[in-house]
Design a protein around this motif. Structure first.
Motif, mmCIF file in Angstrom:
data_model
loop_
_atom_site.group_PDB
_atom_site.id
_atom_site.type_symbol
_atom_site.label_atom_id
_atom_site.label_comp_id
_atom_site.label_asym_id
_atom_site.label_seq_id
_atom_site.Cartn_x
_atom_site.Cartn_y
_atom_site.Cartn_z
ATOM 1 N N THR B 149 0.820 -1.221 0.000
ATOM 2 C CA THR B 149 0.000 0.000 0.000
ATOM 3 C C THR B 149 0.848 1.263 0.000
ATOM 4 O O THR B 149 0.406 2.301 0.444
ATOM 5 N N CYS B 150 2.085 1.147 -0.443
ATOM 6 C CA CYS B 150 2.827 2.408 -0.569
ATOM 7 C C CYS B 150 3.532 2.457 -1.917
ATOM 8 O O CYS B 150 4.731 2.573 -2.003
ATOM 9 N N GLN B 151 2.746 2.368 -2.955
ATOM 10 C CA GLN B 151 3.289 2.375 -4.309
ATOM 11 C C GLN B 151 3.243 3.767 -4.918
ATOM 12 O O GLN B 151 4.035 4.088 -5.781
ATOM 13 N N TYR B 152 2.282 4.535 -4.498
ATOM 14 C CA TYR B 152 1.960 5.777 -5.208
ATOM 15 C C TYR B 152 2.225 6.993 -4.337
ATOM 16 O O TYR B 152 2.151 6.906 -3.118
ATOM 17 N N PRO B 153 2.497 8.155 -4.979
ATOM 18 C CA PRO B 153 2.695 9.370 -4.186
ATOM 19 C C PRO B 153 1.510 9.641 -3.249
ATOM 20 O O PRO B 153 1.690 10.085 -2.124
ATOM 21 N N TYR B 154 0.287 9.351 -3.752
ATOM 22 C CA TYR B 154 -0.875 9.685 -2.924
ATOM 23 C C TYR B 154 -1.086 8.708 -1.779
ATOM 24 O O TYR B 154 -2.040 8.815 -1.037
ATOM 25 N N ASP B 155 -0.198 7.741 -1.606
ATOM 26 C CA ASP B 155 -0.293 6.892 -0.421
ATOM 27 C C ASP B 155 0.070 7.676 0.835
ATOM 28 O O ASP B 155 -0.223 7.256 1.943
ATOM 29 N N ALA B 156 0.740 8.803 0.655
ATOM 30 C CA ALA B 156 0.977 9.717 1.780
ATOM 31 C C ALA B 156 0.720 11.133 1.276
ATOM 32 O O ALA B 156 1.386 11.594 0.365
ATOM 33 N N ILE B 157 -0.282 11.780 1.851
ATOM 34 C CA ILE B 157 -0.666 13.118 1.393
ATOM 35 C C ILE B 157 -0.418 14.136 2.498
ATOM 36 O O ILE B 157 -0.850 13.951 3.637
ATOM 37 N N GLU B 158 0.289 15.200 2.154
ATOM 38 C CA GLU B 158 0.403 16.318 3.074
ATOM 39 C C GLU B 158 -0.596 17.377 2.624
ATOM 40 O O GLU B 158 -0.550 17.830 1.473
ATOM 41 N N VAL B 159 -1.513 17.734 3.515
ATOM 42 C CA VAL B 159 -2.491 18.751 3.124
ATOM 43 C C VAL B 159 -1.842 20.105 3.373
ATOM 44 O O VAL B 159 -1.865 20.648 4.477
ATOM 45 N N ASP B 160 -1.168 20.582 2.348
ATOM 46 C CA ASP B 160 -0.382 21.811 2.436
ATOM 47 C C ASP B 160 0.026 22.173 1.021
ATOM 48 O O ASP B 160 -0.141 21.397 0.091
ATOM 49 N N SER B 161 0.601 23.383 0.873
ATOM 50 C CA SER B 161 1.013 23.769 -0.472
ATOM 51 C C SER B 161 2.420 23.292 -0.802
ATOM 52 O O SER B 161 2.836 23.324 -1.943
ATOM 53 N N SER B 162 3.173 22.855 0.192
ATOM 54 C CA SER B 162 4.499 22.315 -0.123
ATOM 55 C C SER B 162 4.759 21.068 0.710
ATOM 56 O O SER B 162 4.122 20.840 1.736
ATOM 57 N N LEU B 163 5.709 20.279 0.243
ATOM 58 C CA LEU B 163 5.953 18.969 0.846
ATOM 59 C C LEU B 163 7.096 19.043 1.858
ATOM 60 O O LEU B 163 8.179 19.513 1.538
ATOM 61 N N SER B 164 6.856 18.548 3.064
ATOM 62 C CA SER B 164 7.883 18.568 4.100
ATOM 63 C C SER B 164 8.870 17.424 3.904
ATOM 64 O O SER B 164 8.549 16.397 3.311
ATOM 65 N N LEU B 165 10.055 17.607 4.500
ATOM 66 C CA LEU B 165 11.089 16.574 4.459
ATOM 67 C C LEU B 165 10.566 15.219 4.938
ATOM 68 O O LEU B 165 10.933 14.180 4.397
ATOM 69 N N VAL B 166 9.703 15.238 5.928
ATOM 70 C CA VAL B 166 9.195 13.986 6.501
ATOM 71 C C VAL B 166 8.577 13.086 5.427
ATOM 72 O O VAL B 166 8.614 11.871 5.514
ATOM 73 N N MET B 167 8.052 13.690 4.369
ATOM 74 C CA MET B 167 7.331 12.947 3.331
ATOM 75 C C MET B 167 8.237 12.484 2.195
ATOM 76 O O MET B 167 7.767 11.908 1.232
#
Lengths: 459, 399
Positions: B149-167
């Motif tokens: 279940t972690c194949q796609y970028p949308y498997d982890a979504i940050e609800v924000d305008s930019s992506l944090s290092l954690v992701m």
């Protein structure tokens, strides 16, 4: 590769790219390289910050006065950041500024004191093309780095290993080339290195310095901090480690071992003088090989500067320039962590790429910049002190003014659309893109289109 | 030729490029694969939230001695047990606490704590040791692990305008989505669409240009998936009107529309309260609590709370003793708040912070934050925690 393409490549890596005004005729590659250094003789240190607003060791202040200080410091942040950003875009000393950006990242540092940040930035600029030993020593004795790596707490009675660890891991040898014991011993050599909190001047506090014998990397003696630094430089691994980073910055994201080794040898033999190293790179035939041309992903700052230069853009809102950096993921003086920005493909994720593709046309049409980006954790103090609910600024127009008249005037006469595009793009223009370029009704529409392509993201 | 077909052929013809995972048709996945996902929602409070004025140790005299002007009077504290209570700005969470959907883990931190925002946030996001520097985030490494279940970028979504290092992992990254409709519209702009559909053929190589095109296609496809899947679902519950609550409302929309996303990430800032703390922190805590309460009630109503865990953390807590500006300075260990419908141990998870035994004026940590992460990884996301955290952690018992 023809002379035009070689020069374009050189300027895109040794600086922030060519403009339609750049002289690319009747100039040999060799004299272009000399001119790069000649143009960078000027230092132009930044002096926009004059007051030391120290929030780390604040004097007794009322909450209201303290709040005012926080606001003042925030304004200092903005003026320092944008002063350097615009200097990078507009300075004649392109190579010096480009290398200042390299050292800014190599010696990644984040302190909430703009005066100290400015001072460190000026050290990077002063030595950008000079001697690395001199720079390393100046950096290590700068208030920004001493504070950032807690060396003011490094005393004989209670050594703090932070600086010793990072000087080896990040500034010289790289991970895996020293032991934990080396860190402990080196930390003792750096005891007593501190600074005056008001002026930022370096102080050697002999009272807390550990003069005892140290065993460092197989040698023993009552080493001082300076001696430890010399021993780190005596190891060619330091030249190798930094040349690998420099190769990724200037040549290709994937280091070529043999070429890096060649660079390290040149540098090591030149006693860490930066100029001969850079000359060697810019005069090597491998630097101009196809696989190295138009294939680096521009950093956000490179993207912004190349656009600003190419289209003679002026900006009316410094806060917008801060916002752009946040959205694209590179805010000067705010590296993501001690290892700096990792660069290359790490600049790219879905949202940053969407933002990067959209940004040039937004700036060129003074459009609305919707994304806000995130403030860095260091800036939360300002948010809280202002009693703000949201850390992020609201969407706003970019208040940017490209000089189209100057641009149109400076395009050399008689160029075909594809040749015009060749000034703006560093990467190969494939058949589809070529067809699309030819289809555009006029030059302006064509330029607006090509700055929105993935090809424009490369240099 | 269909775009997908075309791309597949081109990729195969080039030989050097395996068919990327994102091209696998979604339709081929069975319904069971697409629903009933367990979700993790991470809420980051940026700036260093003062944990002692969040979960107040009102039963401890040292608290009041250390906080003469900013201590929260006993009478105002919303009591949870005889020692700890909620800041009154968080009244909306009491009901959720009483229902057994909240767990408070005290004194979470790590050895040799770093008091700089910069470094400590980095440590929390990368899950590194205090003297180790990692360039990937723990959620990014979860994506890297290539699990089902972690194949796609949308498997982890940050609800924000930019992506944090954690992701961001080494090979995979999550996706930042502030507003799914706007993002969808921007990927449908004529030039972008044209480049994605027509130009990748020559450019889908392994060089950087190919990487950019691949990311564009991946974005196009992910955004399409998120949009198609979520556009029909409208959140009917009422949320407060502010950015943070809107972000949680977006998470609710995603969860309820059956997105196969496993991890959501949301941040709220403004917690670096060195000066006149009370007004600022109370307001931010109210925004936080009212938003979270609305979110938890919403998920309960839609029967998704049992499949959801929410974690809240901040990069550090603050010094026990207040400063001279009616604020607090940077500290160390802090509480972590967990919410969910299936908590094994709800309420106060462990002993209240020990205010008597301090390290230079700061709390000593009792629980490593990576044990909290390990719990999610092992028991919720079904992946061995050492694969993501680089060494093995025991984990905790709250689920």
């Amino acid at each position: 590769m023809n002379n035009f393409d070689e020069l374009k490549h050189l300027y895109s890596r040794a600086g922030f790219g060519i403009t339609f005004n750049t002289n690319l005729n009747n100039i040999s590659l060799k004299s272009a390289v000399s001119a790069l250094f000649a143009d960078s003789e000027t230092r132009s240190p930044i002096h926009v910050i004059t007051e030391n607003i120290d929030m780390v060791n604040p004097k007794k202040l009322t909450p209201e006065d303290k709040r005012i200080k926080v606001v003042q410091r925030h304004m200092q942040d903005v003026s320092l950041n944008t002063a350097w950003l615009l200097q990078m875009c507009n300075s004649k000393a392109q190579l010096r500024e480009k290398m200042t950006l390299f050292w800014h990242n190599h010696f990644a540092c984040s302190v909430a004191n703009p005066l100290f940040e400015q001072q460190l930035n000026n050290v990077h600029r002063e030595y950008a093309l000079g001697n690395f030993r001199d720079m390393l020593l100046k950096v290590s004795q700068s208030p920004a780095m001493l504070h950032f790596l807690n060396n003011e707490q490094n005393r004989k009675s209670h050594p703090n290993e932070n600086f010793a660890r990072e000087v080896m891991e990040l500034f010289t040898l790289g991970r895996g080339n020293y032991t934990e014991q080396d860190i402990k011993e080196a930390a003792r050599a750096f005891t007593g290195w501190t600074f005056n909190k008001d002026t930022g001047d370096y102080i050697f506090n002999a009272k807390v310095h550990d003069t005892g014998p140290k065993n460092f990397r197989g040698k023993s003696g009552s080493f001082t901090g300076e001696q430890v630094i010399d021993m780190l430089l005596a190891d060619k691994q330091t030249a190798r480690f930094i040349c690998t980073k420099l190769y990724r910055y200037l040549v290709n994201e994937v280091p070529d071992k043999a070429q890096v080794e060649e660079m390290a040898t040149v540098w090591y033999n030149a006693k860490y003088e930066v100029r001969p190293l850079l000359e060697h790179v810019f005069k090597s035939t491998w630097f101009y090989e196809d696989k190295n041309v138009g294939t680096l992903i521009k950093s956000p700052i490179e993207l912004l500067c190349s656009l600003t230069r190419q289209f003679y853009v002026s900006y009316q809102d410094p806060l917008m320039l801060m916002q752009v950096q946040r959205v694209l993921g590179q805010t000067l003086f705010r590296p993501p962590n001690v290892a700096g920005w990792s660069g290359g493909r790490n600049w790219i994720d879905s949202s940053s790429l969407m933002a990067r593709l959209k940004l040039p046309s937004t700036i060129l049409s003074a459009g609305v910049l919707e994304a806000t980006g995130k403030v860095s954790a260091e800036d939360e103090l300002y948010v809280a002190a202002m009693q703000k609910q949201d850390s992020n600024v609201a969407a706003n127009t970019t208040k940017s003014i490209p000089n189209w008249a100057k641009l149109v005037q400076s395009i050399p006469k008689g160029l075909a659309p594809l040749q015009v595009a060749g000034y703006i793009l560093n990467s190969n223009i494939g058949p589809n893109l070529a067809a699309r370029i030819k289809k555009q009704p006029d030059t302006r529409a064509m330029l607006m289109m090509i700055v929105s392509t993935p090809e424009y993201q490369l240099c | 030729m269909q775009r997908r077909e075309f791309l597949k052929n081109t990729a195969l013809a080039s030989g050097a490029f395996l068919i990327p995972a994102f091209l696998k048709p979604l339709e081929a996945m069975s319904m069971s694969q697409l629903s009933q996902y367990k979700n993790l929602v991470v809420i980051q409070l940026s700036g260093g939230n003062d944990g002692l004025n969040t979960i107040v140790p009102y039963g401890n005299d040292i608290y009041y001695r250390s906080r003469k002007t900013i201590g929260i009077p006993q009478a105002n504290v919303i009591k949870l047990n005889e020692m700890l209570g909620l800041n009154p700005a968080m009244a909306s969470l009491k009901e959720i606490y009483d229902q057994g959907s909240m767990s408070i883990i005290n004194s979470v931190g790590y050895p040799n704590p770093d008091r700089s925002h910069f470094r400590s946030m980095d440590i929390w996001q990368t899950a590194s040791d205090a003297d180790q520097f990692l360039s990937t985030g723990w959620i990014g490494r979860y994506l890297d692990s290539n699990c089902q279940t972690c194949q796609y970028p949308y498997d982890a979504i940050e609800v924000d305008s930019s992506l944090s290092l954690v992701m961001k992992g080494a090979t995979k990254k999550g996706i930042a989505v502030q507003n799914p409709n706007k993002l969808y519209a921007s990927t449908r702009q004529p030039l972008f669409k044209d480049l994605v559909t027509n130009d990748h053929d020559a450019n889908l190589n392994e060089d950087n240009l190919g990487y950019l095109y691949k990311t564009m296609i991946e974005t196009y496809s992910s955004v399409d998936y998120i949009h198609e899947k979520s556009k029909l679902y409208n959140v009917s519950s009422v949320y407060p009107t502010n950015t943070f609550s809107n972000q949680l409302k977006t998470v609710s929309k995603f969860i309820n529309s059956g997105l196969q996303t496993r991890i959501y990430y949301v941040s709220l800032g403004g917690f670096d309260t060195h000066i006149s703390q009370q007004h600022q922190q109370n307001r931010q805590l109210k925004i936080y609590a009212d938003g979270v309460a609305a979110f938890i009630k919403d998920l309960k109503k839609t029967n998704k709370l049992d499949d959801t865990l929410v974690m809240t953390f901040s990069e550090f807590g603050r010094r026990v003793e207040q400063n001279a500006s009616n604020g607090t300075d940077h500290g160390t260990a802090n509480n972590v708040l967990i919410y969910g419908g299936k908590l094994k141990k709800a309420g106060i998870y462990n002993a209240a912070p020990d205010l008597a035994t301090l390290d230079n004026g700061d709390l000593k940590y009792q629980i490593d934050f990576r044990d909290v992460y390990a719990t999610f990884l092992d028991k919720w996301l079904n992946i061995n925690n050492s694969q993501v955290l680089n060494k093995s952690f025991k984990g905790l018992d709250f689920i």
